[in-house]
Design a protein around this motif. Structure first.
Motif, PDB file in Angstrom:
ATOM      1  N   ILE A   1       9.151   9.225 -13.071  1.00 52.61           N
ATOM      2  CA  ILE A   1      10.127   8.277 -12.498  1.00 52.61           C
ATOM      3  C   ILE A   1       9.746   6.882 -12.974  1.00 52.61           C
ATOM      4  N   ILE A   2      10.755   6.074 -13.323  1.00 51.36           N
ATOM      5  CA  ILE A   2      10.496   4.658 -13.632  1.00 51.36           C
ATOM      6  C   ILE A   2      11.225   3.832 -12.580  1.00 51.36           C
TER       7      ILE A   2
ATOM      8  N   GLU B   1       0.828  -1.212   0.000  1.00 53.02           N
ATOM      9  CA  GLU B   1       0.000   0.000   0.000  1.00 53.02           C
ATOM     10  C   GLU B   1       0.864   1.266   0.000  1.00 53.02           C
ATOM     11  N   LYS B   2       1.913   1.234   0.839  1.00 55.96           N
ATOM     12  CA  LYS B   2       2.795   2.404   0.937  1.00 55.96           C
ATOM     13  C   LYS B   2       3.478   2.664  -0.416  1.00 55.96           C
ATOM     14  N   ILE B   3       3.912   1.604  -1.076  1.00 58.82           N
ATOM     15  CA  ILE B   3       4.576   1.759  -2.386  1.00 58.82           C
ATOM     16  C   ILE B   3       3.596   2.337  -3.413  1.00 58.82           C
TER      17      ILE B   3
ATOM     18  N   GLU C   1       1.925   6.841  -6.792  1.00 57.53           N
ATOM     19  CA  GLU C   1       0.904   7.768  -7.281  1.00 57.53           C
ATOM     20  C   GLU C   1       1.332   9.214  -7.036  1.00 57.53           C
ATOM     21  N   LYS C   2       1.813   9.443  -5.817  1.00 55.62           N
ATOM     22  CA  LYS C   2       2.207  10.806  -5.446  1.00 55.62           C
ATOM     23  C   LYS C   2       3.353  11.318  -6.330  1.00 55.62           C
ATOM     24  N   LYS C   3       4.304  10.424  -6.629  1.00 55.12           N
ATOM     25  CA  LYS C   3       5.487  10.847  -7.378  1.00 55.12           C
ATOM     26  C   LYS C   3       5.348  10.640  -8.889  1.00 55.12           C
ATOM     27  N   LYS C   4       4.180  10.201  -9.325  1.00 56.31           N
ATOM     28  CA  LYS C   4       3.941   9.889 -10.749  1.00 56.31           C
ATOM     29  C   LYS C   4       4.989   8.907 -11.269  1.00 56.31           C
ATOM     30  N   ALA C   5       5.177   7.841 -10.517  1.00 61.47           N
ATOM     31  CA  ALA C   5       6.187   6.846 -10.908  1.00 61.47           C
ATOM     32  C   ALA C   5       5.527   5.648 -11.579  1.00 61.47           C
ATOM     33  N   LEU C   6       6.213   5.107 -12.566  1.00 67.38           N
ATOM     34  CA  LEU C   6       5.756   3.897 -13.251  1.00 67.38           C
ATOM     35  C   LEU C   6       6.591   2.739 -12.720  1.00 67.38           C
ATOM     36  N   ILE C   7       5.929   1.694 -12.244  1.00 64.76           N
ATOM     37  CA  ILE C   7       6.681   0.527 -11.740  1.00 64.76           C
ATOM     38  C   ILE C   7       6.584  -0.606 -12.762  1.00 64.76           C
ATOM     39  N   LEU C   8       7.741  -1.021 -13.249  1.00 61.47           N
ATOM     40  CA  LEU C   8       7.804  -2.111 -14.233  1.00 61.47           C
ATOM     41  C   LEU C   8       8.427  -3.331 -13.574  1.00 61.47           C
ATOM     42  N   ALA C   9       7.927  -4.513 -13.900  1.00 56.20           N
ATOM     43  CA  ALA C   9       8.505  -5.732 -13.300  1.00 56.20           C
ATOM     44  C   ALA C   9       8.573  -6.859 -14.318  1.00 56.20           C
TER      45      ALA C   9
ATOM     46  N   ALA D   1       3.410  -3.821  -9.423  1.00 58.76           N
ATOM     47  CA  ALA D   1       3.841  -3.229 -10.696  1.00 58.76           C
ATOM     48  C   ALA D   1       2.643  -2.751 -11.521  1.00 58.76           C
ATOM     49  N   HIS D   2       2.859  -1.666 -12.278  1.00 58.85           N
ATOM     50  CA  HIS D   2       1.826  -1.212 -13.214  1.00 58.85           C
ATOM     51  C   HIS D   2       1.821  -2.093 -14.455  1.00 58.85           C
ATOM     52  N   TYR D   3       2.992  -2.683 -14.724  1.00 58.91           N
ATOM     53  CA  TYR D   3       3.112  -3.545 -15.909  1.00 58.91           C
ATOM     54  C   TYR D   3       4.120  -4.655 -15.614  1.00 58.91           C
ATOM     55  N   VAL D   4       3.723  -5.888 -15.899  1.00 58.21           N
ATOM     56  CA  VAL D   4       4.638  -7.039 -15.743  1.00 58.21           C
ATOM     57  C   VAL D   4       4.807  -7.629 -17.137  1.00 58.21           C
TER      58      VAL D   4
END
Ligand code: 13P
Ligand code: SF4
Length: 313
Positions: free
Chosen positions: A59-60, A12-14, A19-27, A39-42
């Motif tokens: 940020i990515i 939840e914290k991640i 969201e706050k930092k407009k970061a995209l998480i890829l995995a 991740a937003h995209y796996v």
């Protein structure tokens, strides 16, 4: 996967931070299940490169091994690319250097250098085109050169050679340590135990193992095959991390992974597993572990990656 309160809280914290930092998480698919979940995209290496080339996030955060995070940085030189564990490299990528490729180019000046995306950024600067396991055959077929220098994976190189017999190959002797642990004997035993099952194999496996496959392809392609095959049971010869996405996509099928043990225990890619929820959280919160590459490396390494994105269409 057992999800404890602690894991849920960290996830939840991640998500809130992203969201706050407009970061995209890829995995990547070999990531730990709890990391895949945030991740937003796996995806596979190609899907991840494509996704990284199409974002307006500031940020990515790249949950995978170093060459993957480097690829995202090369495609987004003005963005902050975070690799949560800078120690998580791919041992195969480290098996060939820029200098070794330059020596080969001197020896075979008419050849084109085809670099598996699993190479370090420096090595990409002296390569003509990148490929991933999902598009290597297609791209090599399209190249004009008759002679191909294929680096660094001998298994994928041999698979491409088999499928593109009209070209001549100089294949580097690199290999993926976890995929090379799987043996044809083990696959044979699994086939005997599950005669109704079909066999899907990643092309980083030894050629003897590939020979036993009903289907050969990248992690995404294996998921696609497993979903569309009428078979209810699939023997899957690749890193065990893929099981999570396979079950998520199609829980009614049975996926049998090899039970191969080496001196460390069950075979898995330990550097992929070096990314944890904790280091994702800390690196995003503090915006640390940023991928930094020299400008000239980015400029030169971008060419073979963009060429891949073009030729793969
Ligand atoms: P793909 O996900 O592209 O099949 O690659 C597998 C791999 O080993 C990545 O390092
Ligand atoms: Fe490298 Fe193999 Fe791990 Fe992929 S699975 S990152 S090729 S060692």
């Amino acid at each position: 996967m057992v999800v404890t309160e602690q894991v849920k809280e960290l996830q939840e914290k991640i998500k809130e931070l992203a969201e706050k930092k407009k970061a995209l998480i890829l995995a990547h698919y070999y990531q730990r299940p709890e990391v895949q979940e945030i991740a937003h995209y796996v995806g596979d290496s190609f899907g991840l490169s494509k996704r990284a080339s199409q974002t307006d996030a500031e940020i990515i955060v790249f949950c995978g091994v170093r060459f993957m995070a480097e690829t995202a940085k090369i495609l987004n030189p003005d963005k902050k690319v975070i690799h949560p564990n800078p120690e998580s490299g791919c041992p195969m990528a480290d098996m060939v250097s820029k200098e070794q490729v330059l020596r080969l180019k001197e020896k075979y000046p008419d050849a084109e250098v085809v670099a598996y995306i699993n190479t370090n950024a420096e090595t990409k600067t002296v390569s003509d085109v990148c490929v991933t396991s999902s598009n290597a055959v297609k791209i090599v077929k399209k190249l004009k050169a008759k002679r191909i220098i294929f680096i660094p994976d001998q298994a994928l190189g041999n698979w491409v050679k088999k499928n593109v017999p009209q070209k001549e190959f100089i294949i580097w002797k690199g290999f993926c340590p976890p995929h090379f642990e799987f043996t044809a004997r083990e696959v044979r035993e699994l086939k005997e135990r599950y005669p109704d099952a079909v066999v899907a194999v990643h092309p980083e496996c030894h050629p003897d193992v590939i020979d036993m496959a009903d289907f050969v392809g990248s992690t995404s392609q294996i998921i696609e095959f497993a979903t569309t095959t009428p078979a209810k049971r699939v023997i899957v010869i690749t890193e065990v991390g893929l099981k999570y996405s396979l079950l998520k996509k199609n829980p009614n099928k049975e996926y049998i992974f090899p039970e191969t043990m080496n001196y460390c225990g069950t075979v898995y890619c330990c550097t992929m597993k070096g990314i944890t929820l904790q280091n994702v959280y800390e690196s995003l919160k503090e915006e640390k572990n940023e991928v930094i590459l020299p400008k000239e490396v980015i400029e030169r390494a971008k060419r073979p990656i963009l060429r891949m994105l073009e030729l793969a269409k």
